[in-house]
Write a protein that holds these residues in place. Structure first.
Motif, PDB file in Angstrom:
ATOM      1  N   THR A 526       0.845  -1.188   0.000  1.00 35.16           N
ATOM      2  CA  THR A 526       0.000   0.000   0.000  1.00 35.16           C
ATOM      3  C   THR A 526       0.882   1.240   0.000  1.00 35.16           C
ATOM      4  OG1 THR A 526      -1.669  -1.208   1.252  1.00 35.16           O
ATOM      5  CG2 THR A 526      -1.888   1.180   1.169  1.00 35.16           C
ATOM      6  N   VAL A 527       0.592   2.162  -0.945  1.00 29.65           N
ATOM      7  CA  VAL A 527       1.340   3.411  -1.064  1.00 29.65           C
ATOM      8  C   VAL A 527       0.366   4.575  -0.954  1.00 29.65           C
ATOM      9  CG1 VAL A 527       3.207   2.415  -2.423  1.00 29.65           C
ATOM     10  CG2 VAL A 527       1.174   3.293  -3.572  1.00 29.65           C
ATOM     11  N   SER A 528       0.883   5.786  -0.899  1.00 29.43           N
ATOM     12  CA  SER A 528       0.050   6.959  -0.637  1.00 29.43           C
ATOM     13  C   SER A 528      -0.400   7.671  -1.900  1.00 29.43           C
ATOM     14  CB  SER A 528       0.807   7.950   0.259  1.00 29.43           C
ATOM     15  OG  SER A 528       2.022   8.339  -0.363  1.00 29.43           O
ATOM     16  N   THR A 529       0.313   7.521  -2.998  1.00 27.81           N
ATOM     17  CA  THR A 529      -0.025   8.273  -4.216  1.00 27.81           C
ATOM     18  C   THR A 529      -0.010   7.339  -5.419  1.00 27.81           C
ATOM     19  OG1 THR A 529       2.257   8.885  -4.680  1.00 27.81           O
ATOM     20  CG2 THR A 529       0.977  10.381  -3.284  1.00 27.81           C
ATOM     21  N   VAL A 530      -0.629   7.832  -6.497  1.00 25.46           N
ATOM     22  CA  VAL A 530      -0.625   7.080  -7.752  1.00 25.46           C
ATOM     23  C   VAL A 530       0.769   7.043  -8.361  1.00 25.46           C
ATOM     24  CG1 VAL A 530      -1.615   6.998 -10.078  1.00 25.46           C
ATOM     25  CG2 VAL A 530      -3.046   7.683  -8.166  1.00 25.46           C
ATOM     26  N   ALA A 564      -7.014   5.429  -0.104  1.00 29.70           N
ATOM     27  CA  ALA A 564      -8.136   6.267  -0.562  1.00 29.70           C
ATOM     28  C   ALA A 564      -8.251   7.553   0.232  1.00 29.70           C
ATOM     29  CB  ALA A 564      -9.439   5.488  -0.456  1.00 29.70           C
ATOM     30  N   SER A 565      -7.725   7.597   1.430  1.00 28.64           N
ATOM     31  CA  SER A 565      -7.904   8.767   2.292  1.00 28.64           C
ATOM     32  C   SER A 565      -7.033   9.935   1.867  1.00 28.64           C
ATOM     33  CB  SER A 565      -7.595   8.391   3.744  1.00 28.64           C
ATOM     34  OG  SER A 565      -6.263   7.914   3.848  1.00 28.64           O
ATOM     35  N   GLU A 566      -5.967   9.646   1.198  1.00 36.72           N
ATOM     36  CA  GLU A 566      -5.047  10.700   0.815  1.00 36.72           C
ATOM     37  C   GLU A 566      -5.348  11.174  -0.594  1.00 36.72           C
ATOM     38  OE1 GLU A 566      -2.881  12.108   2.670  1.00 36.72           O
ATOM     39  OE2 GLU A 566      -3.189  10.816   4.399  1.00 36.72           O
TER      40      GLU A 566
END
Length: 605
Positions: A526-530, A564-566
């Protein structure tokens, strides 16, 4: 005052149900409904033109308001209501032409009239002709009144195009489908009229008129009026053909006879005679196609009733049809149909028709050439099944000495199957300093000795006996399942590889990724950005191979998810498509848009 001429279609319009021609299935139903007092509040009469829809609507309106109806459900034609209806002064019957009154206001005016009860009689009848011409808004404005009209209001809708009427209208009406009037019914009705008018008319001429009208009684009466005026009261077969621009069927018989004899000159001269009489090529093609069709239906006694010919020509058709082959008639009909379709596109119309006649002239010869043993053989026909073509595979030959060839082959096959040591499968790996082995000439000797001893060696012993120390034999490691400890170590080892390759952006992404094991062979990162997701996806194949080797398990797989939260701060040039990019630039620099409009450029997005 001089009497005004009234056309036959109006003069002999039926005044009661018994005089309606060819619609007995509808007139009987309506008479029974009137007699049993089972009238619907809305009717829909649909069918082709000139078959009696409006006439039946008027007779129904007249009959239900008659004060002294007969026992059969017919109007008496003597009461005040019937007399006023025949004179056109009845206040209980309202006709509306929807072709010219198709707006919402026209329907609203009609609905306003429905509120008032009739001053005399029991019913107010509203006949709406060509109802399919109403607009959608007018239909919707008419729905409520049509569904729940007053007890004294009856609506009769007439149309030639039932499919254009809204389903909500159809569900509120009792539908009657009128059919085309047959040629026999038309001829009988025309005979009655000419007898009343004192006109001399041949039955063959009336049959031609009936065929030309195509089931429309109004058209047949109009044609009769024209021919009577043209011939001054004497209707014959010849002047009917001349007036309707119809070619005599004798020409078609002569044309077919010339083609059967393959006399092309006679056929061409006959067409030249027809052309000089003023008949266009499309009329000749269409008439000849109908002639061939009549011959085709005459070949079988069951279909002979479909013959459309004047009286006295049936025997000639039947006799000619027996002489012509079925294949010729079908092929000729197909050629004529294609020629008629392509006639409009031909620049030289006469040449187009003459070419068709030449094809028909040599058609019998073409059929004879394509026949084999009395049966017609089509082109590119496959008479039998074709086998699937395959190449035979040669069996494997085992090299051995002639005396012990059978024993050696058996031993060579059985050795890989028998495995006394199920713990692990051997893996053959060349030694580091050993060159590729050269197969010795007598490699079968150890296997023969093993077979001679009566013992079956294991695959591992056989390999050791044959190759000795040329190869290092290792056991295959067992596949490991995912564990968080080893996964983290393997993940960090791959990060070290990325650091050696100077992929610093990917290193940062891999370090911040959160690993979660989903099952024994799959995990998620799981990462924070595309953008971070794209960095890992770029390394997917190499990373997956690194993980599978570390765990000795080719079933291991992983997914890359984005939180999804970021919200991702993606540059604008990555968020917009080509068209949006141009609009964005054009807003910043208006001269670019002006340049596009002045040069009339079209941008390929």
């Amino acid at each position: 005052m001089e009497n005004k001429f009234i056309v036959s279609a109006r003069k002999y319009r039926p005044q009661n149900f018994n005089t309606v021609v060819g619609q007995s299935h509808i007139t009987t139903t309506l008479k029974n409904a009137i007699r049993n007092n089972q009238l619907a509040h809305a009717f829909l009469f649909c069918g082709p033109r000139g078959v009696g829809k409006t006439t039946c609507a008027r007779i129904l309106a007249k009959t239900i308001n008659c004060t002294n109806p007969t026992e059969e459900g017919e109007a008496c034609n003597t009461c005040q209501s019937c007399v006023s209806f025949d004179a056109g002064t009845s206040l209980n019957i309202h006709e509306l032409d929807a072709a010219s009154n198709n707006s919402v206001d026209d329907i609203r005016s009609l609905v306003e009239q429905v509120r008032f009860a009739p001053q005399a009689g029991k019913y107010k009848v509203y006949i709406v002709d060509e109802v399919h011409m109403l607009s959608a808004s007018a239909f919707n404005a008419f729905l409520k009144t049509l569904e729940e009209p007053p007890s004294y209001a009856i609506f009769i809708l007439a149309t030639t195009e039932k499919h254009k009427i809204l389903p909500t209208i159809l569900s509120r009406c009792q539908i009657f489908d009128f059919k085309r009037i047959t040629n026999n019914d038309t001829v009988l009705h025309l005979q009655e009229i000419v007898e009343k008018e004192g006109i001399q008319a041949e039955k063959a001429a009336l049959q031609v008129i009936a065929q030309k009208s195509e089931g429309c009684m109004r058209d047949s009466l109009s044609i009769l009026d024209k021919i009577v005026s043209f011939t001054n009261g004497s209707v014959s077969y010849q002047n009917t053909l001349e007036h309707l621009n119809i070619l005599d069927e004798d020409y078609y018989f002569k044309l077919l006879e010339a083609m059967q004899q393959q006399d092309m000159a006679a056929a061409m001269l006959l067409y030249d005679e027809i052309n000089r009489k003023g008949f266009e090529g499309d009329l000749v093609l269409n008439g000849f196609a109908e002639f061939i069709r009549n011959l085709l239906v005459c070949r079988d006694a069951k279909s002979a009733s479909l013959l459309e010919a004047v009286e006295g020509m049936q025997d000639k058709y039947t006799e000619t049809a027996r002489k012509i082959s079925f294949s010729y008639l079908v092929s000729a009909l197909n050629i004529l149909n294609e020629a008629e379709i392509n006639y409009k596109m031909a620049r030289n119309k006469r040449l187009h028709v003459e070419l068709t006649l030449i094809k028909l002239n040599f058609l019998q010869q073409a059929i004879d050439l394509s026949s084999a043993n009395g049966t017609v053989s089509k082109k590119k026909r496959i008479d039998g099944p074709v086998a699937f073509r395959t190449k035979e595979v040669q069996p494997v030959q085992f090299m051995a000495t002639p005396s012990k060839q059978k024993t050696a082959a058996k031993l060579y096959i059985e050795q890989p199957v028998v495995q006394p040591e199920p713990a692990a499968q051997p893996r053959i790996k060349p030694a580091a300093d050993m060159p590729p082995p050269v197969m010795p000439a007598a490699t079968q000797a150890p296997r023969h000795s093993a077979a001679g001893n009566g013992k079956k060696n294991s695959l591992l012993d056989t390999l050791r006996t044959r190759y000795g120390n040329q190869y290092e034999i290792q056991e295959v490691a067992e596949a490991e399942l995912l564990s968080m400890e080893k996964l983290a170590v393997t993940w960090d080892s791959y990060i070290a590889i990325l650091e050696k390759q100077a992929k610093h952006s990917s290193v940062g992404t891999f370090k911040t990724a959160r690993l979660v094991i989903e099952n024994e062979v799959r995990f998620t990162a799981t990462v924070s950005t595309v953008i971070s997701q794209n960095f890992i996806e770029q390394e997917r194949m190499v990373l997956l191979d690194h993980l599978q080797k570390a765990f000795s398990n080719r079933a291991i797989a992983f997914d890359v998810l984005v939180e999804a939260s970021e919200k991702e701060d993606v540059p604008i040039h990555m968020r917009l498509n080509s068209k949006q990019k141009f609009e964005h630039i054009a807003r910043q620099y208006p001269l670019i848009r002006e340049l596009k409009e002045r040069l009339k450029l079209e941008i390929d997005y």
